[in-house]
Design a protein around this motif. Sequence first.
Motif, PDB file in Angstrom:
ATOM      1  N   ASP A  32       0.822  -1.209   0.000  1.00  0.00           N
ATOM      2  CA  ASP A  32       0.000   0.000   0.000  1.00  0.00           C
ATOM      3  C   ASP A  32       0.861   1.267   0.000  1.00  0.00           C
ATOM      4  O   ASP A  32       0.596   2.209  -0.738  1.00  0.00           O
ATOM      5  CB  ASP A  32      -0.925   0.019   1.212  1.00  0.00           C
ATOM      6  N   SER A  33       1.897   1.264   0.837  1.00  0.00           N
ATOM      7  CA  SER A  33       2.764   2.435   0.940  1.00  0.00           C
ATOM      8  C   SER A  33       3.506   2.700  -0.365  1.00  0.00           C
ATOM      9  O   SER A  33       3.635   3.849  -0.789  1.00  0.00           O
ATOM     10  CB  SER A  33       3.792   2.253   2.063  1.00  0.00           C
ATOM     11  N   SER A  34       3.986   1.655  -1.006  1.00  0.00           N
ATOM     12  CA  SER A  34       4.747   1.855  -2.237  1.00  0.00           C
ATOM     13  C   SER A  34       3.839   2.342  -3.370  1.00  0.00           C
ATOM     14  O   SER A  34       4.245   3.201  -4.160  1.00  0.00           O
ATOM     15  CB  SER A  34       5.514   0.594  -2.628  1.00  0.00           C
ATOM     16  N   MET A  35       2.604   1.854  -3.438  1.00  0.00           N
ATOM     17  CA  MET A  35       1.694   2.330  -4.482  1.00  0.00           C
ATOM     18  C   MET A  35       1.277   3.782  -4.212  1.00  0.00           C
ATOM     19  O   MET A  35       1.149   4.582  -5.144  1.00  0.00           O
ATOM     20  CB  MET A  35       0.442   1.443  -4.572  1.00  0.00           C
ATOM     21  N   ALA A  36       1.096   4.122  -2.944  1.00  0.00           N
ATOM     22  CA  ALA A  36       0.790   5.512  -2.593  1.00  0.00           C
ATOM     23  C   ALA A  36       1.959   6.411  -2.982  1.00  0.00           C
ATOM     24  O   ALA A  36       1.767   7.508  -3.523  1.00  0.00           O
ATOM     25  CB  ALA A  36       0.480   5.623  -1.100  1.00  0.00           C
ATOM     26  N   MET A  37       3.185   5.941  -2.743  1.00  0.00           N
ATOM     27  CA  MET A  37       4.374   6.714  -3.114  1.00  0.00           C
ATOM     28  C   MET A  37       4.433   6.916  -4.628  1.00  0.00           C
ATOM     29  O   MET A  37       4.707   8.018  -5.103  1.00  0.00           O
ATOM     30  CB  MET A  37       5.641   6.007  -2.625  1.00  0.00           C
ATOM     31  N   ALA A 101       2.568   6.301   5.223  1.00  0.00           N
ATOM     32  CA  ALA A 101       3.001   6.136   6.617  1.00  0.00           C
ATOM     33  C   ALA A 101       2.744   4.731   7.165  1.00  0.00           C
ATOM     34  O   ALA A 101       3.297   4.368   8.209  1.00  0.00           O
ATOM     35  CB  ALA A 101       2.316   7.175   7.508  1.00  0.00           C
ATOM     36  N   LYS A 102       1.966   3.903   6.477  1.00  0.00           N
ATOM     37  CA  LYS A 102       1.709   2.531   6.939  1.00  0.00           C
ATOM     38  C   LYS A 102       3.003   1.727   7.092  1.00  0.00           C
ATOM     39  O   LYS A 102       3.060   0.786   7.865  1.00  0.00           O
ATOM     40  CB  LYS A 102       0.797   1.790   5.962  1.00  0.00           C
ATOM     41  N   ALA A 103       4.043   2.095   6.340  1.00  0.00           N
ATOM     42  CA  ALA A 103       5.302   1.340   6.381  1.00  0.00           C
ATOM     43  C   ALA A 103       6.217   1.796   7.512  1.00  0.00           C
ATOM     44  O   ALA A 103       7.307   1.254   7.683  1.00  0.00           O
ATOM     45  CB  ALA A 103       6.029   1.467   5.045  1.00  0.00           C
ATOM     46  N   LYS A 104       5.777   2.746   8.302  1.00  0.00           N
ATOM     47  CA  LYS A 104       6.621   3.346   9.343  1.00  0.00           C
ATOM     48  C   LYS A 104       7.099   2.340  10.389  1.00  0.00           C
ATOM     49  O   LYS A 104       8.193   2.469  10.928  1.00  0.00           O
ATOM     50  CB  LYS A 104       5.841   4.474  10.037  1.00  0.00           C
ATOM     51  N   LYS A 105       6.300   1.324  10.685  1.00  0.00           N
ATOM     52  CA  LYS A 105       6.638   0.380  11.758  1.00  0.00           C
ATOM     53  C   LYS A 105       7.851  -0.491  11.439  1.00  0.00           C
ATOM     54  O   LYS A 105       8.482  -1.028  12.344  1.00  0.00           O
ATOM     55  CB  LYS A 105       5.433  -0.509  12.068  1.00  0.00           C
ATOM     56  N   LYS A 106       8.146  -0.664  10.161  1.00  0.00           N
ATOM     57  CA  LYS A 106       9.286  -1.494   9.758  1.00  0.00           C
ATOM     58  C   LYS A 106      10.275  -0.616   8.993  1.00  0.00           C
ATOM     59  O   LYS A 106      10.042  -0.291   7.828  1.00  0.00           O
ATOM     60  CB  LYS A 106       8.826  -2.658   8.888  1.00  0.00           C
TER      61      LYS A 106
END
Length: 151
Positions: A32-37, A101-106
């Motif tokens: 999701d984060s990469s597609m949003a980017m 921001a969903k990828a922030k945890k990793k």
Amino acid sequence: MALWDRVKESASTMQTQLMAKKNDLKSGAFRDSSMAMCALVAAADGSIDPSERQRVAQLIATNEVLQNFPADDLRRRFDDYLDKLTSDFDFGKVSVLQEVAKAKKKPAEARAVIQIGIVIGGADGDFDPTERAVVREACFALDLPPHEFDL
């Protein structure tokens, strides 16, 4: 070294680093984060012409790291994020940055999302100031220092 060469070299280096982590980049948050980017970079100047949309969609489809996910799923997500950005860029940008921001945890995934933004932005050989600015904003959304990516 000319700016053009530095952009191509940077995008190439980022792609190499992404390939080294390919097996670790399989989560839904990364997807999701990469597609949003990708959508943010494509719409960085506030508009998306059909040829730009197609070019970024082609880059997504052929990027080896993103082949961990079904291409039609990636395309649908990319198009959904672009639709948010085209209907109301400022409001859509807030929503799409929340997806980034969903990828922030990793931390490894967060860095990979930024690297994808740089690869997409530099793919045409011109990582322009508006593209750099949205990738820099994504760094802040992911709690990453922009200088780590020369932004």
